[in-house]
Design a protein around this motif. Structure first.
Motif, PDB file in Angstrom:
ATOM      1  N   UNK A 198       0.835  -1.198   0.000  1.00  0.00           N
ATOM      2  CA  UNK A 198       0.000   0.000   0.000  1.00  0.00           C
ATOM      3  C   UNK A 198       0.869   1.247   0.000  1.00  0.00           C
ATOM      4  N   UNK A 199       1.935   1.220   0.770  1.00  0.00           N
ATOM      5  CA  UNK A 199       2.797   2.396   0.882  1.00  0.00           C
ATOM      6  C   UNK A 199       3.663   2.610  -0.353  1.00  0.00           C
ATOM      7  N   UNK A 200       3.835   1.538  -1.169  1.00  0.00           N
ATOM      8  CA  UNK A 200       4.678   1.668  -2.365  1.00  0.00           C
ATOM      9  C   UNK A 200       3.874   1.585  -3.662  1.00  0.00           C
ATOM     10  N   UNK A 248     -14.570  -4.466  -0.514  1.00  0.00           N
ATOM     11  CA  UNK A 248     -13.380  -4.136  -1.309  1.00  0.00           C
ATOM     12  C   UNK A 248     -12.483  -5.349  -1.405  1.00  0.00           C
ATOM     13  N   UNK A 249     -11.961  -5.556  -2.629  1.00  0.00           N
ATOM     14  CA  UNK A 249     -11.017  -6.642  -2.838  1.00  0.00           C
ATOM     15  C   UNK A 249      -9.686  -6.100  -3.331  1.00  0.00           C
ATOM     16  N   UNK A 273      -6.656   0.224  -3.885  1.00  0.00           N
ATOM     17  CA  UNK A 273      -7.504   1.355  -4.244  1.00  0.00           C
ATOM     18  C   UNK A 273      -8.355   1.820  -3.070  1.00  0.00           C
ATOM     19  N   UNK A 274      -8.222   1.154  -1.938  1.00  0.00           N
ATOM     20  CA  UNK A 274      -9.033   1.500  -0.768  1.00  0.00           C
ATOM     21  C   UNK A 274      -8.325   2.581   0.045  1.00  0.00           C
ATOM     22  N   UNK A 287      -5.801  -3.066   7.164  1.00  0.00           N
ATOM     23  CA  UNK A 287      -4.790  -4.129   7.118  1.00  0.00           C
ATOM     24  C   UNK A 287      -4.110  -4.229   8.476  1.00  0.00           C
ATOM     25  N   UNK A 288      -4.722  -4.968   9.373  1.00  0.00           N
ATOM     26  CA  UNK A 288      -4.203  -5.089  10.743  1.00  0.00           C
ATOM     27  C   UNK A 288      -3.883  -6.548  11.036  1.00  0.00           C
ATOM     28  N   UNK A 289      -3.103  -6.747  12.097  1.00  0.00           N
ATOM     29  CA  UNK A 289      -2.743  -8.090  12.566  1.00  0.00           C
ATOM     30  C   UNK A 289      -3.027  -8.188  14.068  1.00  0.00           C
TER      31      UNK A 289
END
Length: 611
Positions: A375-377, A399-400, A404-405, A412-414
């Protein structure tokens, strides 16, 4: 004045005539007026096009001298007779593709001393006779693809020393003779399709030492043997494709090569061939697509420092270990589309910032914090028009395509791991017993479970003490030295959790007998002060009696068996005498009681009955 004027007019007319003659001398000469009715003859480009002309033979009235390109494709020509092209001395390009050619006679191309390109693709050729290419001293490209060729004979390409490219794909080659490529000192590219050849034609390839590109398709081999390409030191590109039985590469299979590009596609490799690759220090492009490879291990590709592109499309990749691409500082393209990857962590790369192109689509990705780096890149990384998608688990979020989200970083967590049974456990066991410790953990992503010994060493999946696939630890035939505190460690990208368990193994007593049992028979004590009335035996009496009984039965059984064999042997010898008479000299006949010598004639006899 008038005379001078007429003189200038005559001079101008003469100059115009001279200029006109010069222009006519520079114009291309016209083609021969004898152009076949089924062909189109271009007088400006010196080309003759007879494609789709319904020809069954090569025309006899082809324009000569000036023709440089002749197209006879898509006709019904079945045979090439000798010297039919003898007048086309300036012909450079000849196209005979898509005909019904079944045979080429010797000297069929004689006279084409300027020919550079010859295309015989998509015909019915089964063999190329020796001498078929006589006279083609300038030929550089030969295309015989999509025929029915069965093999190449010795010296098939004699007389074409300038040949640089041979294309022989989509054929049914059965054999390639040792001298098939003899004399091809200028050959640079060779494309072979040999579905019935079981090994690389190593001896034949030793004649093309200048080869730079080699394409081997549909060979029927289960392995690539050692030193398969010996002598091809100039080879830069090797393509092995459509070998359905190829399961392994010998450790020395690529020895002697200095490749910059290696492709092994559509084969049956289950692992990356790390050992055969380790010496290819100049390798830039590696393609292992469409092989059932499941893992890329850590620190195994570091011997390829110049590698820039790695393709492994359409495989069965489940996991790429951290540091899998350690020391690959120039890796800028990774394509692992169409696999079974659940994630791709930033830690697999030596430097993720060097990556410019990534193919990750068609993988069942678990969208969690391990993909935050993508996401950051996303603005500086190209996905080739196919962005990675989340698996169906996140489909309900709406969303898949997580790239684009706008809220991707928040979503996006763990969740760190947590061992379910988190309390100290004490286990006591007798020597020789098996002990099983259970350890299960939960988290997102699913944590991995590792067991550590009291000395803080991790257990593997083999050995007397081993870690099982379900997260348990098995201690088989426990020994006193196994006593200690073992530790279960559950870990994922978000953290780890631990759970200690203590094992105490009770050993046997110091009695000489490790199976110290009390006798079921009572014996009086040997010491007056012993009030027990019985003593402990060093062994079990029952065991001794049973062992003795078994021994006696075995002994008597063996003796009985010997007698039975002797009886059967005797019966099988037929009729024999049943008595035997033995004569002997009594002692009294040798020395009498008075000490004098006796008479040796005084003998006795007795009769013995034989069984």
């Amino acid at each position: 004045m008038q005379a001078a004027h007429h003189h200038r007019l005559r001079l101008g007319a003469f100059c115009m005539l001279a200029a006109g003659m010069a222009l006519r001398s520079e114009a291309p000469p016209p083609l021969s007026p004898s152009c076949p009715h089924s062909c189109v003859c271009d007088m400006t480009t010196w080309r003759v096009n007879c494609s789709y002309g319904g020809l069954s033979t090569v025309p006899e009235t082809l324009p000569s001298d000036t023709t440089t390109q002749l197209n006879l494709s898509h006709n019904a020509i079945r045979i090439l007779v000798p010297q039919r092209f003898r007048s086309l001395t300036r012909l450079i390009d000849l196209d005979l593709s898509d005909n019904l050619l079944a045979y080429i006679q010797v000297d069929a191309f004689l006279g084409l001393r300027s020919l550079v390109n010859l295309c015989l693709a998509r015909n019915l050729l089964k063999i190329l006779p020796v001498g078929a290419f006589s006279g083609l001293s300038e030929l550089q490209l030969l295309d015989v693809s999509s025929n029915e060729l069965l093999g190449f004979l010795d010296f098939t390409f004699r007389g074409v020393a300038r040949l640089r490219v041979i294309q022989a794909l989509q054929n049914d080659l059965v054999f390639i003779s040792r001298q098939a490529f003899a004399g091809l000192i200028s050959l640079r590219q060779l494309y072979l399709d040999a579905c019935n050849v079981t090994s690389v034609p190593t001896e034949a390839l030793t004649h093309v030492v200048g080869l730079t590109s080699l394409y081997l398709q549909r060979f029927d081999s289960s392995s690539l043997p050692g030193h398969a390409f010996i002598g091809l030191a100039r080879l830069k590109q090797l393509v092995v494709t459509d070998w359905p039985r190829l399961e392994a590469l010998s450790a020395n299979s690529l020895v002697g090569l200095n490749l910059t590009s290696l492709t092994i596609r559509k084969c049956n490799l289950s692992t990356v061939p790390y050992v055969p690759l380790h010496h290819l220090v100049y390798l830039v492009h590696l393609d292992l697509s469409y092989n059932p490879i499941t893992y890329i291990q850590a620190n195994q590709l570091g011997e390829l420092p110049r590698l820039q592109e790695l393709h492994l499309v359409g495989g069965r990749l489940l996991h790429i270990e951290l540091m899998a691409f350690a020391r690959l500082t120039h890796l800028n393209l990774l394509n692992v589309s169409g696999n079974l990857l659940s994630t791709l962590q930033e830690g697999v790369f030596h430097s993720a910032h060097a990556l410019q192109n990534l193919g990750l689509d068609a993988n069942p990705l678990s969208c969690d914090c391990r993909l935050l780096w993508l996401v950051r890149r996303r603005s500086s990384l190209s996905f080739g028009g196919h962005a990675p998608m989340c698996s169906s688990a996140l489909h309900s979020w709406g969303w898949r395509n997580f790239l684009e989200c706008a809220k991707a970083e928040a979503l996006l967590t763990c969740r760190p791991p947590r061992i379910k049974r988190h309390q100290l456990q004490q286990v006591r066991a007798d020597q020789g017993h098996t002990v099983l410790f259970y350890c299960s953990a939960e988290g997102d992503p699913a944590p991995s479970v590792t067991w550590l010994s009291p000395q803080r060493r991790a257990f593997g999946e083999v050995g007397r003490i081993r870690a099982l696939a379900n997260g348990s630890l098995e201690v088989r035939f426990a020994q006193p030295q196994d006593s200690g505190t073992y530790c279960c460690v559950a870990s994922n990208v978000a953290g780890n959790d631990t759970w200690p368990v203590t094992l105490h193994v009770r050993g046997f007593s110091s009695s000489p007998n490790p199976f110290h049992l009390k006798s079921w028979l009572a014996f009086p004590s040997t010491s007056p002060g012993d009030a027990s009335g019985s003593q402990e035996l060093p062994i079990d009496v029952k065991t001794v009696l049973i062992a003795a009984s078994i021994g006696l039965l075995s002994f008597f059984g063996s003796v009985s068996l010997c007698f039975i064999f002797m009886f059967l042997w005797y019966k099988g010898k037929g009729q024999r005498k049943h008595t035997a008479t033995i004569a002997y000299v009594p002692r009294s006949a040798v020395v009498r009681r008075d000490g004098s010598a006796g008479n040796y004639m005084d003998t006795s006899k007795f009769t013995m009955k034989l069984m």
